[in-house]
Design an enzyme around this catalytic site. Sequence first.
Site, PDB file in Angstrom:
ATOM      1  N   ARG A 124       4.907  -1.660   2.069  1.00 51.84           N
ATOM      2  CA  ARG A 124       6.368  -1.711   1.998  1.00 51.84           C
ATOM      3  C   ARG A 124       6.825  -3.151   2.204  1.00 51.84           C
ATOM      4  NH1 ARG A 124       5.851   2.641   0.180  1.00 51.84           N
ATOM      5  NH2 ARG A 124       6.878   4.596   0.760  1.00 51.84           N
ATOM      6  N   GLU A 138      14.232  -3.303  -3.637  1.00 54.26           N
ATOM      7  CA  GLU A 138      13.640  -2.914  -4.923  1.00 54.26           C
ATOM      8  C   GLU A 138      14.684  -2.191  -5.757  1.00 54.26           C
ATOM      9  OE1 GLU A 138      10.103  -0.657  -4.072  1.00 54.26           O
ATOM     10  OE2 GLU A 138       9.180  -2.314  -2.997  1.00 54.26           O
ATOM     11  N   HIS A 168       6.211  -1.753  -7.802  1.00 54.26           N
ATOM     12  CA  HIS A 168       5.896  -0.629  -6.895  1.00 54.26           C
ATOM     13  C   HIS A 168       5.217   0.517  -7.671  1.00 54.26           C
ATOM     14  CE1 HIS A 168       7.199   1.309  -2.859  1.00 54.26           C
ATOM     15  NE2 HIS A 168       6.050   1.808  -3.279  1.00 54.26           N
TER      16      HIS A 168
HETATM   17  C1  GLV Z   1       4.640   4.927  -2.354  1.00 55.08           C
HETATM   18  O1  GLV Z   1       4.971   3.839  -2.025  1.00 55.08           O
HETATM   19  C2  GLV Z   1       4.312   5.970  -1.438  1.00 55.08           C
HETATM   20  O2  GLV Z   1       4.631   5.863  -0.237  1.00 55.08           O
HETATM   21  O3  GLV Z   1       3.740   6.970  -1.883  1.00 55.08           O
END
Ligand code: GLV
Length: 326
Positions: free
Chosen positions: A238, A267, A286
């Site tokens: 993150r 994001e 991401h």
């Molecule tokens: C993606 O970032 C997740 O937490 O699955």
Amino acid sequence: MKPFVYITRKVPDEIYARLAKVYKVEMWPEEDKAVPREILLEKASVANALLTVISDQIDEELFSCASNLKVVANMAVGFDNIDLEKASRFGVAVCNTPEVLTDTTADLTFALLLATARRMTEASEFVKDGKWTSWAPMMLVGTDVHHKKIGIVGMGKIGTAVAKRAAGFDMEILYHNRRRHEVAEEMLGAQYREFDELLEEADFVVCLAPLNDDTRGMFQRKHFQKMKKEAIFINASRGPIINEQALLDALEAGEIAAAGLDVFDQEPISKNHPFLAMKNVVALPHIGSASKETRLAMMTMCCDNIDAVFEERPPRTLVNKDVLQF
Ligand code: GLV
């Protein structure tokens, strides 16, 4: 009356159809645009279940207007977008999608490490821009990955899966974690290090810790300064775990060599974000768990969890175990 399930992002037809067989279902129809907050709140106020994604903020404001809500099935292993304590207080079960995405996310993390070390996106742009005019001994040289030291911060399931891949590249594996990971130590020869020691020793520092009160802002400028000048920083967990300005400053000052980032503070990042002008930054949108197979498995898990709640069984991947429903 059928329970009402609201899906906050367009999902494939087969997932929609599965839910629509049992529930009254509505879905935010757009793939590339998040559901506006006011629509999310309006739907939550009448929904019995929400199938959410990580960009949806599921907080006290939402729970207070969602008096019929029983379950939030978040399509992610992370659940930092959800206020768990409030969910439990309002009697709402929160579920995530662990395990099904472990290997896929580890593949992407390792690919990002390789791409950053070997300058693959820069090299691809070089070819596509028609700049490849001859072979040259030092053209686009990167740095080796094999036999180097990887330092994994956050040795959970994904961290361990990345360590397995690193072992295949004959890397020395260092890790930092809240708890010692005896299995990884025995099976992969992983060596525990204090945070600062890991930063000083690793050639690749890979952040895979979950975002929570302990990890928010864990990487500040002084932490990048502790790393080797040749070190490469990878973040696939993150954005807010790092102070993004500190990373930018460290890259600009040459305190570390490069960064591979799948996650960011805000994001999506803006088109003029300074990272995008840096050749030594590989930026991805991401996509850690983004394989067709895994995304379907994650959505299926969300559906299974919703079913469990309405069949009055505890969902398999219930996160707030203190919720009083079960
Ligand atoms: C993606 O970032 C997740 O937490 O699955």
